[in-house]
Design an enzyme around this catalytic site. Structure first.
Site, short mmCIF file in Angstrom:
data_model
loop_
_atom_site.label_atom_id
_atom_site.label_comp_id
_atom_site.label_asym_id
_atom_site.label_seq_id
_atom_site.Cartn_x
_atom_site.Cartn_y
_atom_site.Cartn_z
N ARG A 101 11.60 1.11 -5.84
CA ARG A 101 10.25 1.52 -6.22
C ARG A 101 9.57 0.48 -7.08
O ARG A 101 10.20 -0.19 -7.89
CB ARG A 101 10.32 2.83 -7.00
CG ARG A 101 8.96 3.36 -7.43
CD ARG A 101 9.09 4.67 -8.14
NE ARG A 101 9.21 4.45 -9.59
CZ ARG A 101 9.15 5.43 -10.48
NH1 ARG A 101 9.03 6.69 -10.09
NH2 ARG A 101 9.26 5.17 -11.75
N CYS A 103 6.04 0.62 -9.63
CA CYS A 103 5.04 1.53 -10.20
C CYS A 103 4.15 0.71 -11.12
O CYS A 103 4.64 0.09 -12.06
CB CYS A 103 5.71 2.68 -10.96
SG CYS A 103 4.55 3.94 -11.53
#
Length: 124
Positions: A101, A103
């Site tokens: 991920r 972010c």
């Protein structure tokens, strides 16, 4: 390539597809917290909006014959990084396989949403 489209997630608000299958890879466009039935942004804080984003992602994944466990990478955009912990509280309920991920905080999201998430998944 195959286009994935479902009425259970918001229609594209520009010249793009909800998702594309290429080989065994599934690429979901970023989802913001639009309620498919109304076309309006879910009203509420980051948790309310993130829950709607996850519903939208789930609908697109389902249309492609996948689910959250197929995700290998997500990219998450927040309008305010102070929402990070609350966002994670919702995110971790759905992405239990802990895909890779990124972010980041951004200056502004479409329709002044608080969150947007895009997903790359592998199909079985």
């Amino acid at each position: 390539m195959k286009v994935i489209s479902t009425k259970d997630a918001p229609a594209a608000i520009g010249p793009y597809s909800q998702a594309i299958v290429a080989g065994k890879m599934l690429f979901l466009s970023g989802q913001i917290p639009i309620i498919p039935d109304t076309g309006e942004i879910a009203q509420g804080d980051i948790t309310v909006q993130t829950e709607q984003v996850m519903k939208n992602i789930g609908a697109v994944l389902k249309e492609a014959g996948a689910d959250f466990t197929n995700a290998v990478k997500t990219t998450c955009f927040l309008a305010d990084m102070s929402d990070f912990a609350a966002f994670n509280g919702v995110y971790e309920k759905y992405f239990t396989g802990k895909p890779a991920r990124s972010c980041v905080a951004v200056k502004q999201l479409p329709k002044s949403a608080l969150v947007e998430v895009e997903v790359t998944a592998v199909l079985d």
